[in-house]
Design an enzyme around this catalytic site. Structure first.
Site: not given
Ligand code: ING
Length: 300
Positions: A46, A106, A123, A142, A168, A193
């Site tokens: 991503e 995204n 996304k 985001e 993601c 990410n």
């Molecule tokens: N990043 C994360 C993901 O869903 C996140 C957001 C981080 C969710 C930690 C839960 C815990 O992997 C993105 N870019 O969606």
């Protein structure tokens, strides 16, 4: 046997100051590595072209715009498309898209071995928050920087089978995969990410790897599809992103795993015919699903 040799091209950190040209050079190095292993398809993460900029709150749109692509390919990404076409390798690439009418998504694209654009995805599940929240060690904006995707979860013909994409946070939602499963998907490509630390729920941090593998393995099994999950990993501008890049078979087993948090290409020869063993037995959707019982989900 419908074999697709897939390469998951995990990236290490991309610095805020790293130029597109420098990042594209890294992507081309991994493309050439993949060619050396006879890969048909390379999957990039991503937002592969820039640092994960939603970790910061930008006051000015001009500063924000610097992270988006107005055209794909553009002058700085054209060398990647040219090299891939020359090598006869397809790829998927995640990037921040700024449309001519100013909408921000995204986005991920799927390009065939002949350089043709096979599919595009924007996304849908945008995590995080919309307003600056200074209490956080870092932001996750985001919902501020992207619109929810408007292309749906689609499945494209390519590489001798049915290929879908998501991005993601989408990988944490079972609906993502089932919508593609109902379209006969055989391989789902996704980049991510993922900061290890989640400010609103630090008690989850220790389970980052477990949750990452859990959601993708269960999806692969429950939808009789391969899943390729590719990280942008490592300490990026002070935020530690998890690795965990892996290729998962319809059996639900991980068949290849990255072991570093840097640029690392892993491979698997995937027989798309393997999906059939599940799609025609335990997950024969048309025989076993009960949509009338699912109305709370579909809202119909
Ligand atoms: N990043 C994360 C993901 O869903 C996140 C957001 C981080 C969710 C930690 C839960 C815990 O992997 C993105 N870019 O969606």
């Amino acid at each position: 046997m419908r074999n697709v040799t897939v390469a998951a091209a995990q990236m290490g950190p991309v610095a805020q100051t790293e130029t597109r040209a420098a990042v594209v050079d890294r992507l081309i190095v991994m493309l050439e590595q993949a060619a050396g292993h006879g890969a048909d398809l390379v999957v990039y993460p991503e937002l592969a072209l820039t640092t994960f900029f939603p970790r910061w709150h930008f006051e000015e749109d001009a500063e924000l715009d610097a992270y988006y692509e107005r055209e794909m390919p553009g002058p700085e990404t054209a060398p990647l498309f040219a090299k891939a076409k020359q090598l006869g390798i397809g790829f998927s690439l995640g990037y921040a898209e700024l449309t001519p009418d100013g909408r921000r998504f995204n986005t991920a694209i799927l390009v065939g071995p002949d350089g043709a654009l096979l599919g595009k995805y924007r996304k849908i599940h945008l995590p995080g928050h919309r307003e600056n929240e200074p209490w956080r060690a870092f932001q996750h904006l985001e919902k501020r920087y992207f619109l929810p995707g408007n292309l749906g979860f689609r499945v494209f013909d390519g590489f001798g089978g049915r290929v879908g994409m998501c991005i993601c946070n989408d990988r944490r939602w079972p609906e993502t995969y089932r919508v593609m499963g109902l379209q006969g998907v055989e391989m789902i490509l996704l980049g991510y990410n993922t900061p290890i630390h989640n400010p609103p729920a630090p008690e989850h941090d220790r389970l980052s790897w477990h949750h990452n593998t859990l959601v993708m393995q269960s999806a692969a099994y429950q939808n009789a599809t391969f899943v390729v999950g590719v990280a942008k990993a490592g300490m990026e501008e002070g935020v530690h992103h998890m690795g965990g890049t892996q290729i998962i078979a319809p059996t639900g087993e991980t068949i290849a795993s990255a072991v570093t948090e840097g640029d690392e290409v892993i491979f698997a020869e995937c027989d798309l015919g393997l999906c059939k063993s599940y799609r025609e037995s335990v997950f024969a959707f048309e025989r076993h699903r009960e949509p009338d019982a699912y109305r709370l989900i579909t809202g119909t």
